[in-house]
Motif scaffolding. Structure first.
Motif, PDB file in Angstrom:
ATOM      1  N   LEU A  17       0.810  -1.222   0.000  1.00  0.00           N
ATOM      2  CA  LEU A  17       0.000   0.000   0.000  1.00  0.00           C
ATOM      3  C   LEU A  17       0.840   1.267   0.000  1.00  0.00           C
ATOM      4  CD1 LEU A  17      -2.725  -1.175   2.514  1.00  0.00           C
ATOM      5  CD2 LEU A  17      -3.122  -0.496   0.130  1.00  0.00           C
ATOM      6  N   ASP A  18       2.035   1.223   0.635  1.00  0.00           N
ATOM      7  CA  ASP A  18       2.756   2.481   0.812  1.00  0.00           C
ATOM      8  C   ASP A  18       4.272   2.301   0.882  1.00  0.00           C
ATOM      9  OD1 ASP A  18       2.726   5.231   0.960  1.00  0.00           O
ATOM     10  OD2 ASP A  18       2.510   5.311   3.141  1.00  0.00           O
ATOM     11  N   GLY A  19       4.795   1.190   0.361  1.00  0.00           N
ATOM     12  CA  GLY A  19       6.249   1.015   0.339  1.00  0.00           C
ATOM     13  C   GLY A  19       6.856   1.069   1.732  1.00  0.00           C
ATOM     14  N   ARG A  20       8.068   1.614   1.798  1.00  0.00           N
ATOM     15  CA  ARG A  20       8.772   1.644   3.093  1.00  0.00           C
ATOM     16  C   ARG A  20       7.955   2.291   4.217  1.00  0.00           C
ATOM     17  NH1 ARG A  20      14.425   4.747   4.792  1.00  0.00           N
ATOM     18  NH2 ARG A  20      13.685   5.039   6.917  1.00  0.00           N
ATOM     19  N   PRO A  21       7.319   3.465   4.002  1.00  0.00           N
ATOM     20  CA  PRO A  21       6.536   4.046   5.102  1.00  0.00           C
ATOM     21  C   PRO A  21       5.383   3.142   5.537  1.00  0.00           C
ATOM     22  CG  PRO A  21       6.816   5.645   3.316  1.00  0.00           C
ATOM     23  CD  PRO A  21       7.361   4.345   2.820  1.00  0.00           C
ATOM     24  N   GLY A  22       4.842   2.386   4.598  1.00  0.00           N
ATOM     25  CA  GLY A  22       3.753   1.467   4.940  1.00  0.00           C
ATOM     26  C   GLY A  22       4.232   0.370   5.883  1.00  0.00           C
ATOM     27  N   VAL A  23       5.454  -0.112   5.652  1.00  0.00           N
ATOM     28  CA  VAL A  23       6.004  -1.148   6.544  1.00  0.00           C
ATOM     29  C   VAL A  23       6.299  -0.539   7.913  1.00  0.00           C
ATOM     30  CG1 VAL A  23       7.862  -2.821   6.873  1.00  0.00           C
ATOM     31  CG2 VAL A  23       6.945  -2.419   4.572  1.00  0.00           C
TER      32      VAL A  23
END
Ligand SMILES: Cc1cc2nc3c(=O)[nH]c(=O)nc-3n(C[C@H](O)[C@H](O)[C@H](O)COP(=O)(O)O)c2cc1C
Ligand SMILES: O=C(O)C(=O)c1ccccc1
Length: 389
Positions: free
Chosen positions: A347-353
């Motif tokens: 859903l949001d790449g690194r910030p999502g993780v």
């Protein structure tokens, strides 16, 4: 003093003063549906899919839900520290990101984005053998964070040796050997879509870049990719392995070795006798044996058998901070989380993780406090009751 994980709660409310709400839901069970809306049914089908009719994944959830926390009051919880020691390493919280292959089906930055998110939060990232990015490249993205490598034990011992040498050279220190996938299980969702990412070459980066793997090919990978995929399929796992083979790993890896996919106490005892350092009580998130024992039911029996000799980790079904609390109460030293971070990535790449890690640990921190604990070390079986089935 440890990190104040619960502060994430106030960060969110303070951002709200300017009208901002979190980019992703804080109830992580909503992420699967959102990811499916965003990415479509193919990739999400693979990630969400389970063995058989899904009974093991449901049992994992039910076994966690059936256990209920009995909170204690007036125990001075104003200063808390979630840090734990795992395999001689100081972790800021009892959490690591589980090894998940083929992450590029979720996001182009794939393993590197997940590894950077984990490093930023100080949480170990376990890199899958079946990563979409070669291990050396992911290692670079990890900075000075803990590097753990998951081995799908290749059939060819030269490829196995080469993987271990490369992992060591790239700075990986803990080896997680997955035992529960000597074959891929019957997975109706993938079968009905006729979709397996690695048949399209996804998740083969470590193999295709490996000199020992390449030595087994008649032509270079780029000249005959189909033959390379076929070679990968025959190589990536080996149902002929048995307990005495563990000696090979002990001889070829000098750091801690953790066996992933242990559910029976006797297997845990054999792991200890083979000189292993830990086990992950896991049923692969319900993706391998349909009808398998739920991990929260297997965990207390394993900790009873080897808790004094091995580091016992846990995964399969962790979705909330209180799930982590329950796993610790049943004897796990730390947990791994799989799908929630995979959807955060989608859903949001690194910030999502990072969002997923921070939600889980903020909720865990608050669960500790509200249940009367200032550290994971004081949590135990007395904190739980079991609902009648
Ligand atoms: C899409 C997907 C790929 C996975 N790939 C691997 C893998 O390459 N190696 C491995 O040991 N486990 C793999 N797993 C299992 C996870 O490490 C972990 O055991 C599982 O996801 C935990 O359950 P959870 O998803 O309910 O948290 C995979 C799981 C998923 C969902
Ligand atoms: O799909 C999986 O569960 C898995 O473990 C796997 C196996 C091979 C390649 C990629 C992922």
């Amino acid at each position: 003093m440890g990190k104040h994980w619960a502060d994430f709660q106030y960060e969110i409310y303070l951002n709200g003063m300017t009208g901002a709400v979190p980019r992703l839901p804080t109830d992580l069970t909503r992420l699967e549906e959102l990811t499916e809306q965003r990415l479509g049914p193919g990739p999400v089908g693979y990630v969400a899919g389970n063995a058989g009719n899904g009974s093991t994944a449901r049992a994992n959830r039910a076994a966690l839900e059936r256990r209920r926390i009995v909170p204690r009051m007036l125990r001075d919880v104003h200063e808390r520290d979630l840090s734990v020691e795992v395999l001689g390493r100081a972790l800021p919280a009892p959490l690591a990101l589980a090894p998940v292959g083929v992450l590029s089906i979720m996001h182009p930055d794939a393993e590197s984005a997940a590894a950077r998110a984990a490093a930023a939060q100080g949480v170990p990232f376990v890199l899958s053998s079946a990563s979409s990015t070669p291990m050396e490249q992911v290692a670079e993205a990890m900075g000075d964070a803990e590097r753990w490598f998951q081995l799908y034990w290749p059939r060819d011992p030269e490829v196995a040796r080469s993987f271990l040498n490369r992992a060591r050279a790239a700075g990986f220190s803990v080896l997680v050997v997955t035992l529960d996938t000597p074959l891929l299980a019957w997975r109706p969702r993938d079968l009905d879509q006729a979709y397996l990412p690695f048949l399209h070459g996804v998740g083969t980066a470590n193999y295709f870049s490996d000199p020992a793997f390449q030595a087994g090919l008649a032509k270079p990978v780029h000249e005959d990719p189909n033959a390379a995929v076929t070679h990968f399929v025959g190589m990536f796992a080996d149902p002929a392995k048995s307990w005495p083979d563990l000696a090979f790993l002990r001889e070829n890896w000098d750091g801690p070795i953790v066996l992933k996919g242990v559910l029976h106490p006797d297997d845990a005892r054999q792991a200890a006798e083979a000189g292993m350092d830990g086990v992950v009580v896991s049923n692969h998130g319900g993706r391998q044996v349909a009808g398998s024992v739920a991990t929260a039911d297997a965990l207390p029996r394993v900790t009873e058998a080897v808790g004094d000799r091995l580091t016992v980790l846990f995964d399969s079904g962790i979705r909330t901070g209180d799930d982590i609390f329950k796993a610790l109460a049943l004897g796990a030293r730390a947990v791994l989380v799989g799908r929630p971070y995979v959807y955060g990535l989608g859903l949001d790449g690194r910030p999502g993780v990072e969002h997923v890690i921070r939600c889980l640990l903020a909720e865990l921190d608050l669960t500790l406090a509200l249940s009367g604990h200032a550290t994971p070390g004081t949590i135990g079986p007395a904190d739980l009751v079991e609902d009648p089935a």
